[in-house]
Design a protein around this motif. Structure first.
Motif, PDB file in Angstrom:
ATOM      1  N   LEU A 112      55.877   3.541  16.220  1.00 54.44           N
ATOM      2  CA  LEU A 112      57.224   3.921  15.909  1.00 54.44           C
ATOM      3  C   LEU A 112      57.313   4.518  14.454  1.00 54.44           C
ATOM      4  O   LEU A 112      56.953   3.643  13.361  1.00 54.44           O
ATOM      5  N   ASP A 113      57.838   5.566  14.049  1.00 55.47           N
ATOM      6  CA  ASP A 113      58.139   6.019  12.753  1.00 55.47           C
ATOM      7  C   ASP A 113      59.456   6.217  12.429  1.00 55.47           C
ATOM      8  O   ASP A 113      60.106   7.103  13.046  1.00 55.47           O
ATOM      9  N   LEU A 114      60.153   5.616  11.893  1.00 49.37           N
ATOM     10  CA  LEU A 114      61.465   5.388  11.434  1.00 49.37           C
ATOM     11  C   LEU A 114      61.713   6.217  10.173  1.00 49.37           C
ATOM     12  O   LEU A 114      61.125   5.859   9.155  1.00 49.37           O
ATOM     13  N   ASN A 115      62.496   7.181   9.986  1.00 48.35           N
ATOM     14  CA  ASN A 115      62.983   7.830   8.696  1.00 48.35           C
ATOM     15  C   ASN A 115      64.198   7.447   8.518  1.00 48.35           C
ATOM     16  O   ASN A 115      65.304   7.879   8.878  1.00 48.35           O
ATOM     17  N   HIS A 118      59.246   4.514   7.731  1.00 45.04           N
ATOM     18  CA  HIS A 118      58.808   3.035   8.096  1.00 45.04           C
ATOM     19  C   HIS A 118      58.182   3.246   9.255  1.00 45.04           C
ATOM     20  O   HIS A 118      58.378   3.512  10.214  1.00 45.04           O
ATOM     21  N   PHE A 119      56.905   2.656   9.478  1.00 43.62           N
ATOM     22  CA  PHE A 119      55.875   2.854  10.325  1.00 43.62           C
ATOM     23  C   PHE A 119      55.456   1.424  11.095  1.00 43.62           C
ATOM     24  O   PHE A 119      55.327   0.436  10.268  1.00 43.62           O
ATOM     25  N   PHE A 120      55.735   1.182  12.330  1.00 41.17           N
ATOM     26  CA  PHE A 120      55.508   0.195  13.170  1.00 41.17           C
ATOM     27  C   PHE A 120      54.567   0.657  14.273  1.00 41.17           C
ATOM     28  O   PHE A 120      54.711   1.533  14.981  1.00 41.17           O
ATOM     29  N   PHE A 121      53.809  -0.487  14.808  1.00 37.58           N
ATOM     30  CA  PHE A 121      53.181  -0.152  16.093  1.00 37.58           C
ATOM     31  C   PHE A 121      52.798  -1.716  16.694  1.00 37.58           C
ATOM     32  O   PHE A 121      53.021  -2.779  15.865  1.00 37.58           O
ATOM     33  N   CYS A 122      52.707  -1.817  18.027  1.00 39.64           N
ATOM     34  CA  CYS A 122      51.955  -2.854  18.424  1.00 39.64           C
ATOM     35  C   CYS A 122      50.530  -3.098  18.038  1.00 39.64           C
ATOM     36  O   CYS A 122      49.802  -2.230  18.346  1.00 39.64           O
ATOM     37  N   SER A 130      63.664  13.766   7.448  1.00 37.40           N
ATOM     38  CA  SER A 130      64.887  13.366   7.988  1.00 37.40           C
ATOM     39  C   SER A 130      64.787  13.482   9.525  1.00 37.40           C
ATOM     40  O   SER A 130      63.890  14.199  10.108  1.00 37.40           O
ATOM     41  N   SER A 131      65.552  13.090  10.119  1.00 37.58           N
ATOM     42  CA  SER A 131      65.854  13.353  11.697  1.00 37.58           C
ATOM     43  C   SER A 131      67.410  13.058  12.013  1.00 37.58           C
ATOM     44  O   SER A 131      68.128  12.800  11.450  1.00 37.58           O
TER      45      SER A 131
END
Length: 185
Positions: free
Chosen positions: A117-120, A101-105, A156-157
């Motif tokens: 932010l890259d959430l895995n 899931h990719f997010f940024f301002c 994964s993380s």
């Protein structure tokens, strides 16, 4: 009586599933910002995200927002066509499937400055916590929780996850009270 037992069992399964969900405040005490020099990549690498977990973006909406974007948009900080945009300053997002899931301002210059932010979200079969869970960072409940699909990039993380064991205990108590109420009748 059988119908009550079935209903109680269904409730127990649902609540136990919910009790495993975690809430993560992005950036911990600094929140979603460019001022504190938060390394969001490092922050995310210390967590293991699961389906049902919630990420909370807290920020000043006069200076920031949250955009959910594709992987290519994330890499290039391209904010022209986000998948979704959040602007409340207290955005709570439930992760509904595995993958990235990719997010940024979307404020000009913020993504390039590292506010991305890259959430895995790991596949359920590959979850292995590496250390003790943290205490939830937020004492208030977010007003709404939109759900979002992943961007479809595998990986994964490592993790820290907060759980809600009191919900499971409440379901067990409800189940026991329903069963014993029928026996007492």
């Amino acid at each position: 009586m059988a119908a009550k037992i079935v209903a109680a069992l269904v409730c127990m399964v649902v609540m136990l599933r919910l009790s495993e969900a975690a809430v993560y405040k992005v950036g911990e005490s600094a929140g979603w910002t460019t001022i504190a020099n938060v390394d969001y990549k490092l922050w995310a690498s210390t967590k293991t995200f699961h389906i049902g977990d919630t990420v909370l973006f807290e920020y000043n909406p006069q200076f920031h927002n949250v955009m959910r974007v594709t992987h290519s948009m994330y890499r290039s900080c391209n904010s022209s066509k986000p998948i979704s945009t959040f602007t409340t300053g207290n955005d709570s997002i439930t992760l509904t499937n595995h993958g990235h899931h990719f997010f940024f301002c979307g404020v000009p210059g913020h993504c390039l400055a590292g506010q991305k932010l890259d959430l895995n979200v790991i596949h359920p079969a590959s979850s292995t916590p590496l250390s003790d869970p943290p205490i939830s960072s937020s004492s208030t409940s977010p007003p709404s929780t939109p759900t979002i699909p992943a961007a479809g990039v595998p990986g994964s993380s490592p993790s820290h996850a907060a759980s809600l064991p009191s919900a499971a205990a409440a379901v067990v108590a409800l189940f026991v009270s329903l069963v014993f109420a029928d026996f007492a009748s």
